[in-house]
Motif scaffolding. Sequence first.
Motif, short mmCIF file in Angstrom:
data_model
loop_
_atom_site.label_atom_id
_atom_site.label_comp_id
_atom_site.label_asym_id
_atom_site.label_seq_id
_atom_site.Cartn_x
_atom_site.Cartn_y
_atom_site.Cartn_z
N ALA A 1 1.14 -1.26 -0.22
CA ALA A 1 -0.08 0.12 -0.68
C ALA A 1 1.33 1.31 0.03
N GLU A 2 2.12 1.28 0.62
CA GLU A 2 2.87 2.51 1.11
C GLU A 2 3.70 2.75 -0.27
N GLY A 3 4.19 1.80 -0.65
CA GLY A 3 5.18 1.30 -1.98
C GLY A 3 4.40 2.26 -2.99
N SER A 4 2.97 1.65 -3.66
CA SER A 4 2.23 2.06 -4.52
C SER A 4 1.71 3.74 -4.22
N ALA A 5 1.70 3.95 -3.09
CA ALA A 5 1.88 5.34 -2.85
C ALA A 5 2.47 6.01 -3.25
N LEU A 6 4.15 5.57 -2.98
CA LEU A 6 4.66 6.44 -3.14
C LEU A 6 5.35 6.69 -4.47
N ALA A 7 5.44 5.08 -5.30
CA ALA A 7 5.46 5.37 -7.23
C ALA A 7 4.76 5.60 -7.65
N VAL A 8 3.34 5.75 -7.95
CA VAL A 8 2.28 7.32 -8.45
C VAL A 8 3.31 7.87 -8.51
N ARG A 9 3.10 8.83 -6.40
CA ARG A 9 3.62 10.18 -6.16
C ARG A 9 4.44 10.39 -7.72
N PHE A 10 5.65 9.25 -7.32
CA PHE A 10 7.17 10.00 -8.49
C PHE A 10 6.15 10.18 -9.86
N LEU A 11 6.15 8.64 -10.56
CA LEU A 11 5.24 9.21 -11.89
C LEU A 11 4.43 9.84 -12.04
N LEU A 12 4.05 10.88 -11.43
CA LEU A 12 3.02 12.08 -11.56
C LEU A 12 3.92 13.30 -11.32
N SER A 13 5.28 13.13 -10.34
CA SER A 13 6.21 14.26 -10.97
C SER A 13 6.72 14.03 -11.72
N LEU A 14 6.65 12.99 -12.39
CA LEU A 14 8.39 12.32 -14.02
C LEU A 14 7.02 12.97 -14.89
N SER A 15 5.45 13.52 -14.92
CA SER A 15 5.14 13.16 -16.24
C SER A 15 5.09 14.51 -16.14
N GLU A 16 4.85 15.75 -15.00
CA GLU A 16 5.07 16.98 -15.34
C GLU A 16 7.13 17.35 -15.67
N ASP A 17 7.76 16.89 -14.56
CA ASP A 17 9.04 16.97 -14.95
C ASP A 17 9.71 15.39 -15.26
N ARG A 18 10.62 15.34 -16.56
CA ARG A 18 10.67 14.04 -17.16
C ARG A 18 12.20 14.09 -17.75
N SER A 19 13.08 15.23 -16.62
CA SER A 19 14.52 14.77 -16.06
C SER A 19 14.59 14.52 -15.18
N LEU A 20 13.08 14.05 -14.61
CA LEU A 20 13.98 13.34 -12.83
C LEU A 20 14.15 11.80 -13.28
N ALA A 21 14.15 11.53 -14.64
CA ALA A 21 14.64 10.42 -14.66
C ALA A 21 15.67 10.21 -14.86
N ASP A 22 16.92 11.33 -15.05
CA ASP A 22 17.93 10.97 -14.91
C ASP A 22 18.48 11.21 -13.23
N SER A 23 17.44 11.59 -12.18
CA SER A 23 17.84 11.83 -11.35
C SER A 23 17.99 10.72 -10.32
N GLY A 24 17.72 10.57 -9.15
CA GLY A 24 18.67 9.58 -8.13
C GLY A 24 19.69 9.64 -6.92
N GLU A 25 19.63 9.55 -5.87
CA GLU A 25 20.85 8.98 -5.07
C GLU A 25 21.67 7.86 -5.30
N GLU A 26 22.51 7.92 -6.17
CA GLU A 26 23.62 6.19 -6.21
C GLU A 26 23.36 5.71 -4.45
N GLN A 27 22.97 4.38 -4.79
CA GLN A 27 23.60 3.49 -3.81
C GLN A 27 24.77 3.27 -2.74
N ASP A 28 24.88 3.20 -1.69
CA ASP A 28 26.16 3.11 -1.41
C ASP A 28 26.91 1.88 -2.56
#
Length: 331
Positions: A180-207
């Motif tokens: 439930a929480e993960g699906s909500a997290l994914a939807v928030r990101f996808l809606l943000s991605l729809s507005e700003d497609r440069s987010l596809a190249d963002s993100g924090e690199e893992q350790d």
Amino acid sequence: MSRTPLRILFAGTPANAAESLRQVSSALEGHEDTAVLVGVLTREDAPVGRKRVLTPSPVAQTAESLGLPVIKANRLTADVLEQVRSLEADASLVVAYGAMLRRDALGALPLGWYNLHYSLLPDLRGAAPVQWALIREREKTGVTLFRIDEGLDTGPVLGTWETPVGPAESAGELLERLTAEGSALAVRFLLSLSEDRSLADSGEEQDEEPASEYAPKLTAQDGLLDPGTSAAEAFSRARGTTPAPGPWMRLNGEKFKIAKVCGVERGAPSGGGAAVPPGSVTAHERGIAIAFSDGALVVERVQPAGKKEMSAKDWLRGVQAGRGENVRLTS
């Protein structure tokens, strides 16, 4: 200037992925001008049950009910990738699809593939993070949304959600919360991605350090409870393997399933005031108590070999009526 809606391919297979698909679909209702599901990728029909009836995956069944086109494939071959491209998806949300994506697949969608993983990466990379979080007695866990690369759960992180692990929570119960929480997290990101497609190249690199522990797919053997271990260890393993593959022990050499555990009683187990050896079964107000090295595992429901699931109290009464007080389970 209006923007074309983000076109999303959902990829997944088991029941929790099907629930995620339902939640994502519901959350996107009313946002069709921003983001829209255009199809589903899932594994091929597989035999289910004793009669091994060929059955569509839970995700395939959910997709059909939602009226979404379905691509069924266990591997992303060139032909399958052509089907994927034909949907003209921009990005994919992946929830337990069940196959690694090679470089050619990763390049098939312009904005990439995003995986919803049920742990706080880089900890517990692998196929069964929820189950191993409980078996290994994690006090907290969560979900991580990351962009898939060629490694095993190693891509840049786009978002996380963290939660304490409930003291008696089973893998099935925890999986439901995380979905439930993960699906909500994914939807928030996808809606943000729809507005700003440069987010596809963002993100924090893992350790760059390897994950502290991996979470491989469980086998039936992972559900075996050893009476020589502590009661707390047995409780954690039972919770982590409920509902599947299921905790079990042996009674007279036959598999004896532990259907529902409810807690641990500390201290040396005893029966009638005398210490009892590990594996011994005694009556308890909530069902039965199975002795382990330093205490007892309290069990409410069981499933003996060849029988239906039943109350642990009823089972013990029946067994003791036939063979007396000495009932013992082994690993």
